[in-house]
Scaffold this active site. Sequence first.
Site, PDB file in Angstrom:
ATOM      1  N   CYS A 152       0.608  -1.197  -0.001  1.00 57.64           N
ATOM      2  CA  CYS A 152      -0.039  -0.049   0.050  1.00 57.64           C
ATOM      3  C   CYS A 152       0.884   1.124  -0.067  1.00 57.64           C
ATOM      4  O   CYS A 152       0.412   2.285  -0.127  1.00 57.64           O
ATOM      5  CB  CYS A 152      -1.055   0.007   1.140  1.00 57.64           C
ATOM      6  SG  CYS A 152      -1.836  -1.472   1.261  1.00 57.64           S
ATOM      7  N   ASP A 172       2.707   2.086   2.442  1.00 56.99           N
ATOM      8  CA  ASP A 172       2.944   2.861   4.091  1.00 56.99           C
ATOM      9  C   ASP A 172       2.997   1.715   4.758  1.00 56.99           C
ATOM     10  O   ASP A 172       2.012   0.868   4.756  1.00 56.99           O
ATOM     11  CB  ASP A 172       1.823   3.578   4.470  1.00 56.99           C
ATOM     12  CG  ASP A 172       1.082   4.776   3.791  1.00 56.99           C
ATOM     13  OD1 ASP A 172       1.858   5.816   3.500  1.00 56.99           O
ATOM     14  OD2 ASP A 172      -0.020   4.560   3.043  1.00 56.99           O
ATOM     15  N   CYS A 218       5.190   8.075   2.309  1.00 60.12           N
ATOM     16  CA  CYS A 218       5.290   9.399   1.856  1.00 60.12           C
ATOM     17  C   CYS A 218       5.507  10.407   2.809  1.00 60.12           C
ATOM     18  O   CYS A 218       5.594  10.329   4.175  1.00 60.12           O
ATOM     19  CB  CYS A 218       3.927   9.874   1.090  1.00 60.12           C
ATOM     20  SG  CYS A 218       2.585   9.882   1.959  1.00 60.12           S
ATOM     21  N   CYS A 275      -3.029   9.013   6.125  1.00 63.98           N
ATOM     22  CA  CYS A 275      -1.742   8.798   6.877  1.00 63.98           C
ATOM     23  C   CYS A 275      -1.950   9.304   8.390  1.00 63.98           C
ATOM     24  O   CYS A 275      -1.266   8.576   9.216  1.00 63.98           O
ATOM     25  CB  CYS A 275      -0.781   9.947   6.414  1.00 63.98           C
ATOM     26  SG  CYS A 275      -0.206   9.946   4.621  1.00 63.98           S
TER      27      CYS A 275
END
Lengths: 407, 139
Positions: free
Chosen positions: B37, B39, B64, B107
Amino acid sequence: MTDKRMIYLDNNATTPCDPRVVEAMLPYFYQHPGNAASRNHPYGWQAEEAVDYAREQVANLINVDPKEVIFTSGATEGDNLALKGVFEMYARKGNHIITVKTEHKAVLDACKKIEKMGGEVTYLDVDSEGLINLEELEAAITDKTILVSVMWANNETGVIQPMKKIGEICEKHGVLFFSDAVQAVGKIPVDPKETGVHIMAFTAHKMYGPKGVGALFVNRKKPRVKVTAQLDGGGHERGMRSGTLNVPGIVGFGKAAEIAKNEMAQDAERLSKLRDKLENGFKEILEEVYVNGSTENRMPHVTNISFKHVEGEGLMMTFNQNIALSSGSACTSASLEPSYVLVALGLGDDLAHSSLRFSLGRFTKEEDIDYALEAVAKGVNHMRDLSPIWEMYKEGVDLESIEWSEH
Amino acid sequence: MAYSDKLLDHFKNPRNVGTMNKEDKKVGTGLVGAPECGDVMRLQIEVDDASGKIKDAKFKTFGCGSAIASSSLATEWLKGKSIDEALSIDNMAIVEELALPPVKIHCSVLAEDAIKAAIKDYQEKNGLEVSPETESSHH
């Protein structure tokens, strides 16, 4: 002090205009403002003359007759006109189109639309090099097949398809062959007639010309190809593309084509050396660096590299104040899906998320490459210091054995 | 996409990067996300026996800029908090603090999940009752 340097390594997205192109265009904004379709005064004649000359320059670059060049607004329009135009024009012959999973969105989305309009589309797979299988292509052709659509060179990886062999297969089965050749024209020799390509879309802004102007090559003889116009209006461009011609843009496109014809070989030689320097540099400085796609059949100025266990978008943030390039990580998109092109090559999603595309251009200097090498390697090391999966990898943990919480 | 100064600061100068001994009973480890994914966050807390407060927090994140900044911020906020206080950290507070754009809200969700996973791990290891909040999942 902040480093103000800005290095552009995203030439597959768009190229800067060559100053010689801009110079050629300038008179056509003010001194020669005519409409090329105005037949009754000198303004119109001048504009028409300029367009005719540019059409010759563009035709010369790809060794075709100027009458076979239809000016468009760009390759997205060219792709749509070719695919939908053939689908409509040849509806009596069949409704089947064959294309490839790694094509540009302009082709794939036009094909999706054609499916909604009652067409049938086969999407061919590619191998780990990014190349199609010719036997699969031939096997996919039926008596309903009207068109094969294969891009000349891929925008993300630079991989070049076996165009001539595809042309032979199309010839053998009497099927039209269309190519989105945006990334190839002006960078490597592209000769559609010799290759068996009947329709081909390309654009000025990928070859140091202006944005907003492109061309569609449409073969006139053996076979005489026709596409149904997708824009109705004044019947410009032999009835295939209505709309007042973008005279300054077309003049610039012509100049860009002329320069490309003369300088393509030397540009390609210089850029492939710089590209190799970049690739080899990364492999020397860093561990776990993978070049994606065929390294034999590819464009001279592009490399797509995965830096394992580093997320591409985060990596770009370490240097994007100074270096412009693209990532195959689509972390910004709501879907969280990485590049479909890299996934089609069989890369795991993790490696696809870790990829960067470096696309060099006519104005890239060796010092730019040296700088990028250092800055990107520094970024990779920074991101790996932060990466738990890099730490696990270094400790010898089998990442496959971990139960990840997908989200 | 333009990022906030706070986000860029956390990204460029991440706080509390590191690894604690996950076998230590005082340490709770939360590992959330998946490489596929794009992350993966690992967040660790060290709890002081006497006070029951989080003495230290560390993270490592593959992801990211927003994912890295979210986890860095989370470790800052965790230090000195009791378990109950830590459980009340809401992902929207992270979104506001870092001015995360809408596409990056996940996130902050991941950071909240990582906090809860670390607390759950600590509680399980020490034979404590697992707080029901740690089971609340955004998945």
